[in-house]
Design a protein around this motif. Sequence first.
Motif, mmCIF file in Angstrom:
data_model
loop_
_atom_site.group_PDB
_atom_site.id
_atom_site.type_symbol
_atom_site.label_atom_id
_atom_site.label_comp_id
_atom_site.label_asym_id
_atom_site.label_seq_id
_atom_site.Cartn_x
_atom_site.Cartn_y
_atom_site.Cartn_z
ATOM 1 N N THR A 50 4.778 -16.689 -1.858
ATOM 2 C CA THR A 50 4.332 -16.741 -3.253
ATOM 3 C C THR A 50 3.039 -15.956 -3.422
ATOM 4 O OG1 THR A 50 5.385 -18.884 -3.537
ATOM 5 C CG2 THR A 50 3.735 -18.280 -5.169
ATOM 6 N N GLU A 51 2.133 -16.146 -2.505
ATOM 7 C CA GLU A 51 0.860 -15.419 -2.540
ATOM 8 C C GLU A 51 1.094 -13.909 -2.450
ATOM 9 O OE1 GLU A 51 -2.781 -14.894 0.607
ATOM 10 O OE2 GLU A 51 -1.957 -16.904 0.347
ATOM 11 N N ILE A 52 1.988 -13.509 -1.572
ATOM 12 C CA ILE A 52 2.298 -12.086 -1.391
ATOM 13 C C ILE A 52 2.946 -11.516 -2.649
ATOM 14 C CG2 ILE A 52 3.769 -10.464 -0.117
ATOM 15 C CD1 ILE A 52 3.317 -12.368 2.349
ATOM 16 N N LEU A 53 3.925 -12.231 -3.191
ATOM 17 C CA LEU A 53 4.640 -11.735 -4.370
ATOM 18 C C LEU A 53 3.739 -11.666 -5.598
ATOM 19 C CD1 LEU A 53 8.112 -13.457 -3.935
ATOM 20 C CD2 LEU A 53 7.478 -11.097 -3.418
ATOM 21 N N ASN A 54 2.773 -12.540 -5.676
ATOM 22 C CA ASN A 54 1.844 -12.506 -6.808
ATOM 23 C C ASN A 54 0.975 -11.249 -6.801
ATOM 24 O OD1 ASN A 54 2.709 -14.863 -8.015
ATOM 25 N ND2 ASN A 54 1.239 -16.140 -6.932
ATOM 26 N N LYS A 55 0.838 -10.628 -5.648
ATOM 27 C CA LYS A 55 0.033 -9.410 -5.532
ATOM 28 C C LYS A 55 0.839 -8.150 -5.842
ATOM 29 C CE LYS A 55 -3.065 -11.387 -2.092
ATOM 30 N NZ LYS A 55 -3.549 -11.310 -0.711
ATOM 31 N N VAL A 56 2.154 -8.274 -5.910
ATOM 32 C CA VAL A 56 3.017 -7.120 -6.163
ATOM 33 C C VAL A 56 2.842 -6.667 -7.611
ATOM 34 C CG1 VAL A 56 5.421 -6.372 -6.345
ATOM 35 C CG2 VAL A 56 4.692 -7.757 -4.400
ATOM 36 N N LYS A 57 2.543 -5.399 -7.771
ATOM 37 C CA LYS A 57 2.341 -4.853 -9.112
ATOM 38 C C LYS A 57 3.549 -4.048 -9.592
ATOM 39 C CE LYS A 57 -2.709 -4.583 -8.747
ATOM 40 N NZ LYS A 57 -2.821 -5.942 -8.509
ATOM 41 N N ASP A 58 4.333 -3.566 -8.656
ATOM 42 C CA ASP A 58 5.485 -2.739 -8.983
ATOM 43 C C ASP A 58 6.663 -3.197 -8.126
ATOM 44 O OD1 ASP A 58 7.196 -0.135 -8.356
ATOM 45 O OD2 ASP A 58 6.164 0.169 -10.267
ATOM 46 N N LEU A 59 7.837 -3.273 -8.727
ATOM 47 C CA LEU A 59 9.011 -3.754 -7.994
ATOM 48 C C LEU A 59 9.323 -2.923 -6.754
ATOM 49 C CD1 LEU A 59 11.431 -4.783 -10.876
ATOM 50 C CD2 LEU A 59 10.065 -6.255 -9.405
ATOM 51 N N SER A 60 8.959 -1.661 -6.761
ATOM 52 C CA SER A 60 9.225 -0.820 -5.591
ATOM 53 C C SER A 60 8.446 -1.306 -4.365
ATOM 54 C CB SER A 60 8.884 0.642 -5.887
ATOM 55 O OG SER A 60 7.497 0.781 -6.131
#
Length: 89
Positions: free
Chosen positions: A37-47
């Motif tokens: 969850t922590e990692i995915l919250n940092k994702v800014k672009d789906l790529s």
Amino acid sequence: TYDELAKLTEGYSGRDIANICKEAIMKMLRRANPKITEILNKVKDLSELEKITYKVAPITKQELLEAAKKVKPATTKQDVEKYSKLFKG
């Protein structure tokens, strides 16, 4: 055995079962990747998702049972009875 799972999913459609499987997969991913969850919250672009390495593990019976309890069928027993009567006569 999976008798309990079978009882919980009686009357479920194929789509409902697929949703249970998806929910169980998410439970497994959270278990195998505690910081997901922590990692995915940092994702800014789906790529960016393609660059992340995820751990996987076998889905447990408990995860399936929890998912089955969470996912409700799209069609109720009353709906099935109603449509059965409608198309019988």
